[in-house]
Write a protein that holds these residues in place. Structure first.
Motif, PDB file in Angstrom:
ATOM      1  N   TRP A   1      10.209  10.557  -2.425  1.00 46.03           N
ATOM      2  CA  TRP A   1       9.077  10.426  -1.517  1.00 46.03           C
ATOM      3  C   TRP A   1       9.323   9.339  -0.489  1.00 46.03           C
ATOM      4  CZ3 TRP A   1       5.569   6.652  -0.115  1.00 46.03           C
ATOM      5  CH2 TRP A   1       4.447   7.100   0.602  1.00 46.03           C
ATOM      6  N   ALA A   2      10.007   8.260  -0.863  1.00 41.69           N
ATOM      7  CA  ALA A   2      10.247   7.154   0.057  1.00 41.69           C
ATOM      8  C   ALA A   2      11.016   7.622   1.290  1.00 41.69           C
ATOM      9  CB  ALA A   2      11.013   6.031  -0.638  1.00 41.69           C
ATOM     10  N   VAL A   3      11.945   8.558   1.103  1.00 38.46           N
ATOM     11  CA  VAL A   3      12.700   9.077   2.252  1.00 38.46           C
ATOM     12  C   VAL A   3      11.765   9.830   3.187  1.00 38.46           C
ATOM     13  CG1 VAL A   3      14.581  10.603   2.976  1.00 38.46           C
ATOM     14  CG2 VAL A   3      14.831   9.193   0.922  1.00 38.46           C
ATOM     15  N   GLY A   4      10.918  10.673   2.617  1.00 38.86           N
ATOM     16  CA  GLY A   4       9.961  11.403   3.437  1.00 38.86           C
ATOM     17  C   GLY A   4       9.001  10.473   4.157  1.00 38.86           C
ATOM     18  N   ALA A   5       8.534   9.432   3.463  1.00 41.85           N
ATOM     19  CA  ALA A   5       7.619   8.469   4.082  1.00 41.85           C
ATOM     20  C   ALA A   5       8.296   7.762   5.249  1.00 41.85           C
ATOM     21  CB  ALA A   5       7.154   7.455   3.046  1.00 41.85           C
ATOM     22  N   PHE A   6       9.539   7.337   5.044  1.00 40.36           N
ATOM     23  CA  PHE A   6      10.282   6.684   6.115  1.00 40.36           C
ATOM     24  C   PHE A   6      10.443   7.609   7.320  1.00 40.36           C
ATOM     25  CE2 PHE A   6      14.400   6.153   8.200  1.00 40.36           C
ATOM     26  CZ  PHE A   6      14.288   4.859   8.682  1.00 40.36           C
TER      27      PHE A   6
ATOM     28  N   ASP B   1       0.806  -1.220   0.000  1.00 41.43           N
ATOM     29  CA  ASP B   1       0.000   0.000   0.000  1.00 41.43           C
ATOM     30  C   ASP B   1       0.841   1.273   0.000  1.00 41.43           C
ATOM     31  OD1 ASP B   1      -2.270  -1.508  -0.054  1.00 41.43           O
ATOM     32  OD2 ASP B   1      -2.868  -1.115   2.019  1.00 41.43           O
ATOM     33  N   SER B   2       2.105   1.167   0.355  1.00 36.51           N
ATOM     34  CA  SER B   2       2.975   2.348   0.304  1.00 36.51           C
ATOM     35  C   SER B   2       2.962   2.967  -1.085  1.00 36.51           C
ATOM     36  CB  SER B   2       4.410   1.973   0.684  1.00 36.51           C
ATOM     37  OG  SER B   2       4.467   1.404   1.964  1.00 36.51           O
ATOM     38  N   ARG B   3       2.895   2.117  -2.080  1.00 40.52           N
ATOM     39  CA  ARG B   3       2.885   2.634  -3.454  1.00 40.52           C
ATOM     40  C   ARG B   3       1.627   3.449  -3.733  1.00 40.52           C
ATOM     41  NH1 ARG B   3       6.227   2.049  -7.451  1.00 40.52           N
ATOM     42  NH2 ARG B   3       7.441   0.652  -6.143  1.00 40.52           N
ATOM     43  N   TRP B   4       0.502   3.080  -3.151  1.00 39.53           N
ATOM     44  CA  TRP B   4      -0.712   3.869  -3.336  1.00 39.53           C
ATOM     45  C   TRP B   4      -0.561   5.249  -2.697  1.00 39.53           C
ATOM     46  CZ3 TRP B   4      -4.160   3.052  -6.828  1.00 39.53           C
ATOM     47  CH2 TRP B   4      -4.450   1.760  -7.267  1.00 39.53           C
ATOM     48  N   TYR B   5       0.038   5.291  -1.509  1.00 43.17           N
ATOM     49  CA  TYR B   5       0.277   6.597  -0.885  1.00 43.17           C
ATOM     50  C   TYR B   5       1.204   7.445  -1.755  1.00 43.17           C
ATOM     51  CZ  TYR B   5      -1.906   5.057   3.484  1.00 43.17           C
ATOM     52  OH  TYR B   5      -2.797   4.620   4.436  1.00 43.17           O
ATOM     53  N   TRP B   6       2.198   6.818  -2.356  1.00 41.15           N
ATOM     54  CA  TRP B   6       3.116   7.538  -3.244  1.00 41.15           C
ATOM     55  C   TRP B   6       2.368   8.079  -4.466  1.00 41.15           C
ATOM     56  CZ3 TRP B   6       4.855   5.634  -8.196  1.00 41.15           C
ATOM     57  CH2 TRP B   6       5.811   6.452  -8.784  1.00 41.15           C
ATOM     58  N   ILE B   7       1.458   7.269  -5.014  1.00 38.50           N
ATOM     59  CA  ILE B   7       0.671   7.732  -6.165  1.00 38.50           C
ATOM     60  C   ILE B   7      -0.191   8.926  -5.768  1.00 38.50           C
ATOM     61  CG2 ILE B   7      -1.183   7.096  -7.750  1.00 38.50           C
ATOM     62  CD1 ILE B   7      -0.051   4.239  -7.725  1.00 38.50           C
ATOM     63  N   VAL B   8      -0.789   8.877  -4.571  1.00 43.20           N
ATOM     64  CA  VAL B   8      -1.564  10.027  -4.090  1.00 43.20           C
ATOM     65  C   VAL B   8      -0.690  11.263  -4.027  1.00 43.20           C
ATOM     66  CG1 VAL B   8      -2.752  11.007  -2.088  1.00 43.20           C
ATOM     67  CG2 VAL B   8      -3.245   8.662  -2.809  1.00 43.20           C
ATOM     68  N   ALA B   9       0.509  11.119  -3.469  1.00 44.60           N
ATOM     69  CA  ALA B   9       1.412  12.269  -3.319  1.00 44.60           C
ATOM     70  C   ALA B   9       1.820  12.845  -4.663  1.00 44.60           C
ATOM     71  CB  ALA B   9       2.653  11.858  -2.524  1.00 44.60           C
ATOM     72  N   GLU B  10       1.973  12.006  -5.669  1.00 40.06           N
ATOM     73  CA  GLU B  10       2.466  12.461  -6.970  1.00 40.06           C
ATOM     74  C   GLU B  10       1.368  12.887  -7.929  1.00 40.06           C
ATOM     75  OE1 GLU B  10       5.666  12.948  -7.664  1.00 40.06           O
ATOM     76  OE2 GLU B  10       6.083  12.342  -5.590  1.00 40.06           O
ATOM     77  N   THR B  11       0.206  12.241  -7.864  1.00 44.00           N
ATOM     78  CA  THR B  11      -0.822  12.508  -8.876  1.00 44.00           C
ATOM     79  C   THR B  11      -2.163  12.939  -8.289  1.00 44.00           C
ATOM     80  OG1 THR B  11      -1.633  10.210  -8.955  1.00 44.00           O
ATOM     81  CG2 THR B  11       0.262  10.760 -10.349  1.00 44.00           C
ATOM     82  N   GLY B  12      -2.325  12.830  -6.973  1.00 45.46           N
ATOM     83  CA  GLY B  12      -3.592  13.208  -6.371  1.00 45.46           C
ATOM     84  C   GLY B  12      -4.654  12.131  -6.540  1.00 45.46           C
ATOM     85  N   TYR B  13      -5.911  12.551  -6.555  1.00 43.27           N
ATOM     86  CA  TYR B  13      -7.048  11.628  -6.628  1.00 43.27           C
ATOM     87  C   TYR B  13      -7.754  11.758  -7.972  1.00 43.27           C
ATOM     88  CZ  TYR B  13      -6.308  11.133  -1.625  1.00 43.27           C
ATOM     89  OH  TYR B  13      -5.748  10.878  -0.395  1.00 43.27           O
ATOM     90  N   PRO B  14      -8.187  10.635  -8.551  1.00 42.40           N
ATOM     91  CA  PRO B  14      -8.787  10.688  -9.892  1.00 42.40           C
ATOM     92  C   PRO B  14     -10.197  11.264  -9.890  1.00 42.40           C
ATOM     93  CG  PRO B  14      -8.895   8.453  -9.035  1.00 42.40           C
ATOM     94  CD  PRO B  14      -8.098   9.252  -8.033  1.00 42.40           C
TER      95      PRO B  14
END
Length: 410
Positions: free
Chosen positions: A117-122, A68-81
């Motif tokens: 983003w992974a660094v910020g998430a960590f 699910d981390s990847r979904w959070y990353w997608i939100v951070a980069e592209t927002g919500y559809p």
């Protein structure tokens, strides 16, 4: 953990440990725990093979961004559809609306100096985990002696799901808001909750469980007002906060509906994950997820009858109810923790489809570590610690070293 080791080292070391501020002791415990978890992740990565979801020897960054981390990353980069994605059959597919915005955007803000983003998430996860550990200590100290409160932190920081503190999941940040909220309730500092409830609600699903908790807590306070006077302002606060939690809890569904033009966008998105487990058109009904999952696991997966599953489910619910009601170590935590635990479990029964992620979904029950830590027996506490670390390794290895079968999804 530290108390026992320092006692063995001598009275001087134990005395110096006790003289440290509580926040420093929590920090030392947390740092040691995070080093152990990092070693577990490194070992799991080395043991990851060609059959693993993550391939041969994935990097730590790969694991931070897993699942699910990847979904959070997608939100951070592209927002919500605005346009919901569809499957080939025309059903709404998995998408970002299932994930709340505070964690991914906060991680993106923190990641700006680092460019990843992974660094910020960590950093958000591990920092929030430490803050949650310290607030948990403060919460436990309201009811328990200092050693038991500190052991609660040890079990929390080293627990089977402690790997969540080092990956791109919102759990540690949600736990921080939750523990602060529970501490405010215990200390009767209600005003802060008008801020904490939205922080919870837009970090991770679960704030509706807090609304139920506030309702039960308000009823309990009313019937206990002869023992602890209940001023009118407290009644107003509890009622207003309960309504506020309900509004926040349903607001994300409204926001998703307004943006997409589909009033059922959020529920349909959540149910998209359920279709990975059961065939047919998934629809939401209270308690249906647990009943359907009981039939799925006991019938389709384990070759037993669904009726046996329903009996096991009923006995499990009854056992938990008894434990929350009469077990002395649980009662020692106070009615607030017990009501929260009951409310959250009812919430899960109402909305969740249990599968391997049930372990992660139970993390908001972490204040119950206090009941495990309450017995003063050092052998007991050390045995629990060993069990926690073994459970943590099992979870990390299966979910992040392998992750290649139906029950290896965190």
């Amino acid at each position: 953990m530290a108390d026992s080791a320092l006692s063995a080292a001598g009275p001087g070391a134990a005395r110096r440990w006790q003289q440290l501020p509580a926040v420093a002791r929590v920090a030392l415990i947390y740092v040691v725990a995070r080093v152990v978890t990092a070693l577990f992740f490194l070992l799991a990565a080395q043991l990851s093979g060609v059959d693993s979801r993550f391939g041969v020897a994935p990097s730590i960054a790969d694991l931070v961004l897993a699942w699910d981390s990847r979904w959070y990353w997608i939100v951070a980069e592209t927002g919500y559809p605005a346009d919901l994605p569809l499957t080939e059959s025309g059903a709404i597919a998995e998408n970002q609306w299932a994930f709340m915005p505070i964690y991914p955007y906060l991680a993106k803000l923190v990641s700006l100096p680092f460019g990843q983003w992974a660094v910020g998430a960590f950093l958000v996860s591990i920092t929030a985990g430490f803050a949650a550990s310290y607030v948990l200590y403060l919460l436990m100290r309201e009811k328990l002696a200092a050693p038991a409160a500190m052991w609660s932190v040890v079990f929390f920081a080293c627990g089977p799901l402690a790997g969540l503190f080092q990956i791109g999941y919102a759990e540690s940040l949600f736990l921080l808001w939750l523990f602060l909220s529970l501490l405010c309730i215990v200390r009767r500092h209600y005003a802060w909750l008008f801020l904490l409830i939205p922080l919870m609600g837009y970090t991770r699903p679960g704030v509706l469980a807090f609304a139920l908790f506030l309702a039960l807590f308000g009823i309990w306070r009313w019937f206990q007002r002869h023992r602890e006077p209940m001023k009118p302002v407290e009644v107003v606060h509890i009622v207003a906060l309960g309504l506020w939690a309900v509004i926040i809890g349903f607001s994300w569904q409204v926001i998703a509906g307004v943006v997409t033009g589909d009033a059922g966008a959020y529920l349909s998105t959540e149910l998209a994950w359920r279709r990975n487990w059961i065939a047919g058109d998934a629809a939401f009904a209270p308690f249906d997820g647990f009943l359907a999952a009981t039939s799925f696991w006991f019938g389709s997966m384990w070759g037993l009858s669904a009726e046996i599953g329903y009996v096991v489910l009923g006995l499990g619910v009854a056992a938990i109810a008894v434990a929350l009601s009469i077990v002395p170590a649980v009662k020692k935590l106070g009615v607030e923790i017990r009501l929260w635990s009951a409310s959250y479990l009812v919430y899960l029964l109402l909305v969740f489809f249990p599968q391997s992620s049930i372990f992660r979904l139970l993390v908001p029950l972490s204040p119950m570590w206090g009941a495990i830590a309450a017995p003063r027996s050092t052998p007991w506490r050390l045995s629990v610690l060993v069990a926690c670390l073994l459970g943590q390794w099992w979870w990390i290895y299966n979910m992040f070293g392998l992750g290649n079968t139906v029950w290896q999804i965190p």
